[in-house]
Design a protein around this motif. Structure first.
Motif, mmCIF file in Angstrom:
data_model
loop_
_atom_site.group_PDB
_atom_site.id
_atom_site.type_symbol
_atom_site.label_atom_id
_atom_site.label_comp_id
_atom_site.label_asym_id
_atom_site.label_seq_id
_atom_site.Cartn_x
_atom_site.Cartn_y
_atom_site.Cartn_z
ATOM 1 N N ARG A 1 38.785 -34.285 -47.024
ATOM 2 C CA ARG A 1 37.575 -33.899 -47.756
ATOM 3 C C ARG A 1 36.376 -34.750 -47.371
ATOM 4 N N ARG A 2 36.283 -35.055 -46.090
ATOM 5 C CA ARG A 2 35.122 -35.758 -45.562
ATOM 6 C C ARG A 2 34.355 -34.776 -44.684
ATOM 7 N N SER A 3 33.057 -34.822 -44.795
ATOM 8 C CA SER A 3 32.206 -33.897 -44.060
ATOM 9 C C SER A 3 32.040 -34.318 -42.609
ATOM 10 N N HIS A 4 31.785 -33.336 -41.777
ATOM 11 C CA HIS A 4 31.389 -33.601 -40.397
ATOM 12 C C HIS A 4 30.515 -32.434 -39.921
ATOM 13 N N PRO A 5 29.559 -32.730 -39.032
ATOM 14 C CA PRO A 5 28.723 -31.654 -38.511
ATOM 15 C C PRO A 5 29.512 -30.814 -37.511
ATOM 16 N N VAL A 6 29.284 -29.515 -37.538
ATOM 17 C CA VAL A 6 29.932 -28.628 -36.579
ATOM 18 C C VAL A 6 29.404 -28.920 -35.180
ATOM 19 N N THR A 7 28.099 -29.135 -35.075
ATOM 20 C CA THR A 7 27.454 -29.425 -33.793
ATOM 21 C C THR A 7 26.610 -30.690 -33.962
ATOM 22 N N PRO A 8 27.136 -31.858 -33.576
ATOM 23 C CA PRO A 8 26.387 -33.101 -33.780
ATOM 24 C C PRO A 8 25.051 -33.173 -33.033
ATOM 25 N N ASP A 9 25.012 -32.684 -31.805
ATOM 26 C CA ASP A 9 23.759 -32.667 -31.041
ATOM 27 C C ASP A 9 23.256 -31.236 -31.018
ATOM 28 N N ARG A 10 22.055 -31.044 -31.571
ATOM 29 C CA ARG A 10 21.607 -29.687 -31.842
ATOM 30 C C ARG A 10 20.088 -29.580 -31.882
ATOM 31 N N GLU A 11 19.634 -28.360 -31.925
ATOM 32 C CA GLU A 11 18.216 -28.101 -32.139
ATOM 33 C C GLU A 11 17.888 -28.413 -33.603
ATOM 34 N N PRO A 12 16.654 -28.796 -33.905
ATOM 35 C CA PRO A 12 16.268 -29.027 -35.293
ATOM 36 C C PRO A 12 16.516 -27.787 -36.153
ATOM 37 N N SER A 13 16.877 -28.029 -37.410
ATOM 38 C CA SER A 13 17.222 -26.943 -38.317
ATOM 39 C C SER A 13 16.859 -27.322 -39.747
ATOM 40 N N GLU A 14 16.148 -26.436 -40.426
ATOM 41 C CA GLU A 14 15.815 -26.667 -41.828
ATOM 42 C C GLU A 14 17.074 -26.741 -42.686
ATOM 43 N N MET B 1 8.833 -27.626 -26.274
ATOM 44 C CA MET B 1 10.192 -27.597 -26.764
ATOM 45 C C MET B 1 10.413 -28.770 -27.734
ATOM 46 N N ALA B 2 11.048 -28.500 -28.858
ATOM 47 C CA ALA B 2 11.275 -29.520 -29.875
ATOM 48 C C ALA B 2 12.347 -30.508 -29.422
ATOM 49 N N ASP B 3 12.233 -31.715 -29.933
ATOM 50 C CA ASP B 3 13.253 -32.726 -29.663
ATOM 51 C C ASP B 3 14.576 -32.313 -30.286
ATOM 52 N N ARG B 4 15.674 -32.624 -29.608
ATOM 53 C CA ARG B 4 17.007 -32.339 -30.162
ATOM 54 C C ARG B 4 17.367 -33.413 -31.175
ATOM 55 N N TRP B 5 18.211 -33.031 -32.113
ATOM 56 C CA TRP B 5 18.684 -33.936 -33.149
ATOM 57 C C TRP B 5 20.121 -34.355 -32.887
ATOM 58 N N HIS B 6 20.447 -35.545 -33.371
ATOM 59 C CA HIS B 6 21.836 -35.993 -33.437
ATOM 60 C C HIS B 6 22.154 -36.172 -34.922
ATOM 61 N N VAL B 7 23.188 -35.475 -35.390
ATOM 62 C CA VAL B 7 23.563 -35.479 -36.802
ATOM 63 C C VAL B 7 24.883 -36.225 -36.963
ATOM 64 N N GLU B 8 24.917 -37.161 -37.904
ATOM 65 C CA GLU B 8 26.137 -37.929 -38.182
ATOM 66 C C GLU B 8 26.397 -37.951 -39.673
ATOM 67 N N VAL B 9 27.670 -38.057 -40.022
ATOM 68 C CA VAL B 9 28.072 -38.261 -41.406
ATOM 69 C C VAL B 9 28.854 -39.567 -41.463
ATOM 70 N N ASP B 10 28.415 -40.480 -42.311
ATOM 71 C CA ASP B 10 29.118 -41.742 -42.501
ATOM 72 C C ASP B 10 30.336 -41.456 -43.381
ATOM 73 N N LEU C 1 16.579 -38.488 -33.649
ATOM 74 C CA LEU C 1 16.220 -37.794 -32.418
ATOM 75 C C LEU C 1 17.249 -38.189 -31.367
ATOM 76 N N ALA C 2 17.854 -37.209 -30.734
ATOM 77 C CA ALA C 2 18.952 -37.466 -29.797
ATOM 78 C C ALA C 2 18.531 -38.360 -28.636
ATOM 79 N N GLU C 3 17.336 -38.173 -28.147
ATOM 80 C CA GLU C 3 16.902 -38.909 -26.958
ATOM 81 C C GLU C 3 16.514 -40.351 -27.258
ATOM 82 N N THR C 4 15.883 -40.577 -28.416
ATOM 83 C CA THR C 4 15.344 -41.907 -28.695
ATOM 84 C C THR C 4 16.063 -42.653 -29.816
ATOM 85 N N GLY C 5 16.814 -41.938 -30.646
ATOM 86 C CA GLY C 5 17.457 -42.575 -31.793
ATOM 87 C C GLY C 5 16.517 -42.765 -32.970
#
Length: 77
Positions: A34-47, A1-10, A65-69
């Motif tokens: 007009r500032r972006s944000h991820p719909v799902t911050p913690d998620r499966e990897p995605s191209e 199983m792939a590592d989960r991602w944590h996505v952030e927008v500054d 990587l959500a688990e390790t940063g």
């Protein structure tokens, strides 16, 4: 199983170009300021999410990587 991602927008860096929304409309939204944000911050990897981060003109999107940063994007030098 792939590592989960944590996505952030500054939000201080985001200029609201909409490149992320255009490239990954199911993954990012622009708010009323007009500032972006991820719909799902913690998620499966995605191209789509990686492509959106790479296309951000001010590199406001970070993926770790959500688990390790550990950075996924932008990569450490």
């Amino acid at each position: 199983m792939a590592d989960r991602w944590h996505v952030e927008v500054d939000r201080d860096l985001c200029i609201g170009s909409g490149m992320c929304v255009g490239g990954a409309p199911e993954e990012f939204r622009l708010d009323a300021a007009r500032r972006s944000h991820p719909v799902t911050p913690d998620r499966e990897p995605s191209e789509e999410v990686l492509d959106a981060a790479e296309s951000c003109p001010v590199e406001a999107i970070t993926i770790t990587l959500a688990e390790t940063g550990e950075p996924v994007f932008p990569p450490e030098d």
